[in-house]
Design a protein around this motif. Structure first.
Motif, PDB file in Angstrom:
ATOM      1  N   LEU A  56    -110.806   5.653  80.157  1.00 40.94           N
ATOM      2  CA  LEU A  56    -110.908   4.271  80.621  1.00 40.94           C
ATOM      3  C   LEU A  56    -109.528   3.711  80.933  1.00 40.94           C
ATOM      4  CD1 LEU A  56    -113.706   2.920  78.246  1.00 40.94           C
ATOM      5  CD2 LEU A  56    -113.865   3.184  80.731  1.00 40.94           C
ATOM      6  N   ASN A 113    -108.291   4.464  84.089  1.00 36.97           N
ATOM      7  CA  ASN A 113    -108.987   3.671  85.096  1.00 36.97           C
ATOM      8  C   ASN A 113    -108.682   2.180  84.952  1.00 36.97           C
ATOM      9  OD1 ASN A 113    -111.166   5.361  86.767  1.00 36.97           O
ATOM     10  ND2 ASN A 113    -110.937   6.307  84.767  1.00 36.97           N
ATOM     11  N   LEU A 171    -112.106  -4.279  82.955  1.00 34.87           N
ATOM     12  CA  LEU A 171    -113.406  -3.778  83.404  1.00 34.87           C
ATOM     13  C   LEU A 171    -113.805  -4.556  84.653  1.00 34.87           C
ATOM     14  CD1 LEU A 171    -115.605  -1.723  82.375  1.00 34.87           C
ATOM     15  CD2 LEU A 171    -116.871  -3.722  81.611  1.00 34.87           C
ATOM     16  N   ILE A 220    -120.475  -3.773  86.294  1.00 34.68           N
ATOM     17  CA  ILE A 220    -120.854  -2.701  85.365  1.00 34.68           C
ATOM     18  C   ILE A 220    -121.968  -3.203  84.435  1.00 34.68           C
ATOM     19  CG2 ILE A 220    -120.020  -1.100  83.576  1.00 34.68           C
ATOM     20  CD1 ILE A 220    -118.818  -0.637  86.391  1.00 34.68           C
ATOM     21  N   CYS A 225    -119.945   3.040  83.272  1.00 38.19           N
ATOM     22  CA  CYS A 225    -119.135   3.196  84.494  1.00 38.19           C
ATOM     23  C   CYS A 225    -119.618   4.408  85.292  1.00 38.19           C
ATOM     24  CB  CYS A 225    -117.657   3.371  84.143  1.00 38.19           C
ATOM     25  SG  CYS A 225    -116.859   1.858  83.581  1.00 38.19           S
ATOM     26  N   ASN A 244    -122.953   3.687  86.887  1.00 40.49           N
ATOM     27  CA  ASN A 244    -122.775   2.820  88.041  1.00 40.49           C
ATOM     28  C   ASN A 244    -122.339   3.620  89.258  1.00 40.49           C
ATOM     29  OD1 ASN A 244    -122.594   0.066  89.156  1.00 40.49           O
ATOM     30  ND2 ASN A 244    -120.442   0.592  89.412  1.00 40.49           N
ATOM     31  N   GLN A 245    -121.525   4.635  88.999  1.00 41.21           N
ATOM     32  CA  GLN A 245    -121.000   5.433  90.091  1.00 41.21           C
ATOM     33  C   GLN A 245    -122.046   6.385  90.674  1.00 41.21           C
ATOM     34  OE1 GLN A 245    -116.855   6.432  89.901  1.00 41.21           O
ATOM     35  NE2 GLN A 245    -117.489   8.563  89.947  1.00 41.21           N
ATOM     36  N   CYS A 272    -113.372   5.461  88.265  1.00 35.71           N
ATOM     37  CA  CYS A 272    -114.678   5.525  87.609  1.00 35.71           C
ATOM     38  C   CYS A 272    -115.263   4.141  87.395  1.00 35.71           C
ATOM     39  CB  CYS A 272    -114.549   6.241  86.284  1.00 35.71           C
ATOM     40  SG  CYS A 272    -116.132   6.479  85.491  1.00 35.71           S
ATOM     41  N   GLN A 273    -115.680   3.500  88.452  1.00 31.45           N
ATOM     42  CA  GLN A 273    -116.137   2.121  88.310  1.00 31.45           C
ATOM     43  C   GLN A 273    -117.387   1.863  89.131  1.00 31.45           C
ATOM     44  OE1 GLN A 273    -112.589   0.078  89.378  1.00 31.45           O
ATOM     45  NE2 GLN A 273    -111.587   0.537  87.457  1.00 31.45           N
TER      46      GLN A 273
END
Lengths: 371, 371, 371, 371
Positions: free
Chosen positions: A144, A147, A221, A225, A356, A359-360, C370-371
């Motif tokens: 994370l 990201n 974030l 999400i 995440c 969602n992708q 990664c979102q």
């Protein structure tokens, strides 16, 4: 599914406190991720017991990766972490095998497993099972962070003492998070730290225990999400948080304080900041309709006082069904707040990483890139 | 998995507030169950809006079972319930399509669905989606009752007013639960009911809204239900509870009050009563180590004040990214506590029924009856 | 999970042959997908019964989308399709309710559902349940086509008659696929079509039925799709294919013929073609180690002869447990190969789309996206 | 979910051929099961390589249970089995790291994992991963046997040679199954065994490999197991069977031969035998509508010839994208049929046990015993 959690990043947990080993399988990690294993080990150490206010059971908790790791990267297949149980003193438990420790899972384990549970040290119910959770969570947290998503927690309250709450502006909040992740005793205000530590020590000296509240924040974030209806961010995180032994309450944003306000007082008005849509206040803890709105995620968990205390207690012998007095022996924590926060960070990271990835999963579909 | 929940009893939810229909598929029900559909319809009515303190959108919410039901019994295959949307006034929403309603899911829906969401009436995020949840939950509740498990909820608090808490002795508690299930305005103490109603009306008159706390109790659940590590009762119930729109906090037993006590004050000592192992107190809300201990399950949810208020608010137009003032039109609830409790009972029933079935899945294995 | 399938694109199926409606919920579709609903309806028609060689039960099978669809696009929330059952003649079945039709699910339904199953027309076991599968599959197929993936099937064999096999070169194969998708009677060679049709008609005239083999090919699926260990492409597709009533065998590439060869004869050597790694032969049907290798996916399913025949048969009355003679009435298909291929295309599309989305779930993780 | 399978009995598989260890987590086993671990180890040995017709890689494959096992019984929490990799000769693989072995997963692993896969010995794709499958499967098989369900497999065909098929009467079939489970080279007819062994040896001498067909039978499974629509017995078993490396086809009952018959020839008429409803023939392999009918379950799998052969082959170097000649080194099996049958028994046991437990999940609901 019992000991597995997650849709695209799935963790499977196993082990008992005094068994041969405990561990976790993480499935769904992409191939080619370079992880900092020293950092994982550092998080394990933060979860570990230290000093007067923690159990005297000390183990290296060295993680051993037995699969999914090759030439310094993830392989894309299940990453399995083992932690051997080395410092077990099972005899402490033999004597009281049938004496149900109040507020522990001893009785419910009997009810569910008919006496076949590994009772030593709480078996599968032991706080020790949070060690592999932290190993997995530290990895999720690293991913994370790569990201741009940062998670941190502090002891907001312990018995009668409180820490400062998290800052409301995001840059300060991010600084606080980064600083907390380096602290062994995670409190924002140094003076509060001393007072909280003192409360814990007093409980320890008295053979008693204390609980408290952990406050957690997530910055970075992105909006969007979370998966309604059932996989709202609140749903997924609370599912994981309530798996952590001793957590008995979870609240997002204002939480239970919402009960005392009018809607006009606590609605989060929208505004535009640097071209981004933001909310002026963040009473909803960064979540609307179960989906992140780009503001910091904020929630609190209550940790009940450790069930293991050294004071004599009334209870029942499961075999004889007779009342008995119980004097717990062994090595126990008078407080676990400072240890629990690493676990809370960890399950938060696991839940958010999974959301995440989920969602992708469908984003490329409409661009003709669903491959 | 997004809009499905449950391992052995799985519900799949679908629909939007102003779409053609909303509904739910329930998979995993045994064949041959005789259900009282009038009672299901009665629970639907309790969830429905009524009077001055609720939205003026009135629909029969007649359930239509289109599969899984034959000659007055379940067939063993998926039971599907449809509820047609009949009384939609979508024009109320067209005008403000891009004006983000504060604390609603409007902005997060844009962030997630790129403007393709059905925005009318909140679409899939509407409280209306709780109607099929109630239909499914009413069925689950009937099945639990046939197994001796009873669930009930009341408004413990609304803004500044409170109801009596649930009784601690089980026979009284069971009576309270049965009585509550017949009430449209679920409050234990009649005088409290009047005061709570007055608070809601005052908010309505002021174009504002109020939230509060729902307290729920379950009696009759045997010891041994719940699946550690991840499917603790707290985990499964909180997952479902946080899916319910407006729930922002969940606490079991003493919940956040645990933070203020010593372990010696809140451990639940075991005793024997009529040959049964029980606890003297029930600070843990009937759950130890994530598994039921045979005592009543007790928890509370906070419901935030309804986001739809008639006062003018600051917000942003999503298209222009310009600040605008918003005056919400339409039909809205100044308070939803009295309606939400049916939803809370319903998800509680769905979660517990699933855990009961999961517990049963492996029990026959050791008796040579795993068939 | 019984009537749901898929990890990121989940379909949930419901309904009985003579119930009010049958349908499907598709969860996980991205928002903003423009679907061609006429094409979906066309696929429904191809699955429908026609002419002398099919059942005389004719229904429009008009799909009604009740959720997840707004202003000509998917909304990102569950898309639900209903198909009303309009042309049911349940009386055909009342008379023979307890007479177990050989090779049907009548007896197993009694064994599982204790007589509470909806027995009319086979209930949940009816081939009619493939109608919503086709509706969902047609959508999945459109999405795959937008991503360059094309699926087609033909009747390779029916009793004693055979069609040409699919071409081995990819451009010709793609042409064949596109042509097949427009045919109502999907046979590559026109002359074979006549002979196969004649075999079916002969069986119909004789009150008998015939089975056969469907061959399926997929072009355009990139290398790297499929999730070892358990979610190999073969695993996921066979799971779905064996859900289709009457499928009793599935083989990939050479399939059962592999048993007669030496490894040196059937290994697929690698080569480079236009800078791409390809295999010289394709005995493995485009799959190595459960993952696509970029060559066409090829597999075959055997469809057993329709169980409903008009010849008199020996059986048992479930109630009396006495032997009886059974003369099946009603409207039945002497052959379902030409109808089944649409179903096979459909489940193939659903399985591959889900695997494509799952593959995508973790790809962004390593790029910091990664979102 | 990738490396996990099962709804109520879930196995999670991990490890690579030349990594530190391989293993499996089994979640959902009831507490208090007494397992015969020597028998598990015996099954491991049957899967192991032996003699001229198998790889020369010999490892003890000693299972180490690190959790879920206490005082000679299961604990009810996850049972984890580790098998250390001790006899790895990774250098055999370094030299040919980029030379894609035909019909292996080398290329697809590159396509999926971008070169980060553990390539040594096939990594996660190695047949070695079937060792933990066998450990888990042996446990499942024991539990099924305690419930009266017996599973066995034999080599029906290898290249040009065949064994007798299974007997059709159940008592003889059960005897055959029990005898097969004690044989290292599982062939029903002794003379056939000699001929089949000779074919394998000839292939070995020639540096080549052979495949064949495994036939499997299950007796004692009661009627009513299997979950339509998607979790038919055929679906669940084929899902697992196609996960086994080298399986390229699965057929139930008559399988692909159904294509050549009329319905009137292959429908299984019902009859009554000793008060039980049975079928006169068993062309459907004990399954109607995806649910067991009480007759023996019968199916066949084709195992393709081992991809590793010692003859020189054409292939491509992944790095240079140039054609190269490849001469495989190392230790390989000229045939795996005799080893694969244990794996096939194992996944069959895992699939059926899970379906039995799932069936049990909802049975108590209607008796008011759902606890």
């Amino acid at each position: 599914m019992k000991n597995s959690f997650g849709n695209n990043i799935q963790v499977t947990l196993f082990g008992e406190s005094h068994g041969e080993a405990i561990g976790v399988v993480i499935d769904g990690l992409a191939a080619g991720l370079a992880l900092d294993l020293d950092h994982v080990q550092k998080r394990m150490a933060q979860r570990q017991a230290k000093g007067r206010i923690s159990t005297q059971r000390h183990e290296p908790d060295a993680i051993r990766i037995v699969s999914g790791w090759f030439e310094g990267h993830t392989t894309g297949t299940p990453l399995t972490i083992l932690i051997e149980n080395t410092n077990t003193r099972s005899k402490d438990y033999e004597r009281t095998r049938y004496r149900l420790r109040p507020s522990h899972a001893d009785y419910t384990a009997f009810a569910k497993y008919d006496g076949f549970q590994d009772f030593r040290g709480g078996g599968h119910f032991s706080g020790r099972l949070t060690a592999p959770i932290v190993a997995a969570g530290a990895i999720a947290q690293q991913l994370l962070e790569q990201n741009g998503v940062f998670i941190g927690s502090h002891i907001l309250r312990c018995h009668s003492e409180s820490d400062h709450p998290f800052a409301t502006d995001e840059p300060t909040l991010k600084e606080q998070i980064l600083r907390l992740n380096d602290l062994d005793f995670p409190v924002l205000d140094e003076e509060s730290a001393g007072r909280i530590h003192a409360v814990m020590e007093a409980a320890a000296n008295d053979g008693d225990s204390v609980g408290g509240i952990i406050e957690t924040a997530v910055v970075g974030l992105p909006a969007g999400i979370g998966e309604p209806f059932f996989d709202s961010i609140e749903s997924v995180l609370s599912h994981l948080l309530f798996s952590v032994p001793a957590v008995k309450g979870v609240q997002f944003g204002l939480g239970f304080d919402f009960a005392s306000y009018y809607g006009s007082q606590v609605n989060d008005a929208f505004c535009v900041q640097d071209g981004q849509i933001r909310t002026v206040t963040n009473h909803n803890g960064g979540i609307n309709g179960g989906i992140s709105n780009g503001m910091p995620i904020r929630f609190q968990c209550v940790i009940k006082p450790t069930a293991s205390i050294f004071k004599e207690q009334d209870t029942v012998d499961y075999q004889t069904k007779e009342p008995v007095r119980l004097q717990i022996q062994g090595r126990h924590d008078p407080a676990i707040l400072h240890r629990a926060r690493v676990v809370i960070d960890s399950v938060t990271a696991l839940g958010l990483l999974d959301l995440c990835c989920t969602n992708q999963a469908y984003q490329g579909m409409k661009k003709g890139e669903c491959q």
